[in-house]
Design a protein around this motif. Structure first.
Motif: not given
Length: 245
Positions: A183-186, A199-200, A211-213
């Motif tokens: 499953n894709f997260i980020s 952290d972006t 925003t990812p979980p």
């Protein structure tokens, strides 16, 4: 009567000439395809390409935005052309696979010669086109490795660090985080050779729509980094599996 017949013939001749002009414009040449769609706003496609693990094929990765359709791949006959001259690109019929949890897609190419490629697709009112992609699967194979260091000193916020590719031609790094079940997260881009989840502060581009979980303790994940050159070739594909702490 004669003048009416002459006028009729002239109208038919002009009509046929216009049809011939239209028939000269096809969708099989990229420059013609762009000309046919000048009524649409031109936008971008995030895309790159790399040799596959078996080194017998190439994957042309691209990010399909929500609502996108009519996915196309155009390619030159060889590399010895001007990559910015779109008349050099011909439509190729290649299979498409979902990758990275189906968040991205990839054209699968098995021809052996090197070339330049461009991906296009459409959204409502827009025609999207990638920058030229230099296929280098004969001269510069993509390096698959697990050379990623993980710093877990901050709970559930691992910091991933990696090295520049051999040759030092990396222009940007694309990071993907997946759950164990793919499953894709980020998905994020940095110029730096590190990324801390989530952290972006050094992220220059993201394909995340929300925003990812947060990561979950004891869950298994996979982290992947694509090192991409200026001409959009994947120099290296680094990956590691880890358990969130």
């Amino acid at each position: 009567m004669h003048s009416k017949w002459l006028l009729f013939v002239l109208v038919i001749f002009i009509s046929c000439s216009d049809q011939e002009k239209e028939s000269d414009v096809s969708e099989t040449i990229l420059s013609d395809f762009l000309q046919l769609n000048t009524n649409k706003e031109l936008d971008e496609v995030i895309a790159c390409a790399g040799s596959d693990r078996d080194f017998n094929s190439v994957s042309i990765f691209y990010f399909p935005e929500a609502g996108s359709f009519d996915f196309r791949y155009y390619e030159t006959d060889d590399v010895n052309v001007n990559p910015d001259d779109f008349s050099n690109y011909k439509l190729k019929n290649l299979p498409i696979n979902g990758v990275f949890g189906n968040k991205l897609s990839a054209f699968k190419r098995e021809e052996q010669h090197e070339a330049w490629g461009i991906v296009t697709y459409q959204t409502n009112g827009k025609l999207h086109k990638s920058n030229p992609i230099r296929l280098k699967h004969l001269s510069e194979l993509t390096d698959y490795n697990s050379n990623i260091t993980i710093d877990n000193s901050t709970s559930l916020s691992p910091k991933f660090t990696w090295q520049a590719s051999t040759g030092n031609t990396d222009a940007i790094y694309f990071q993907v985080l997946l759950e164990e079940n793919d499953n894709f997260i980020s998905g994020t881009y940095t110029f730096d050779k590190f990324f801390r989840y989530y952290d972006t502060s050094n992220v220059v581009l993201t394909i995340n729509t929300t925003t990812p979980p947060e990561l979950e303790v004891a869950n298994n994940y996979q982290f992947i980094v694509l090192a991409v050159s200026l001409d959009n070739w994947v120099n290296s594909y680094s990956y590691t599996n880890f358990t969130a702490e």
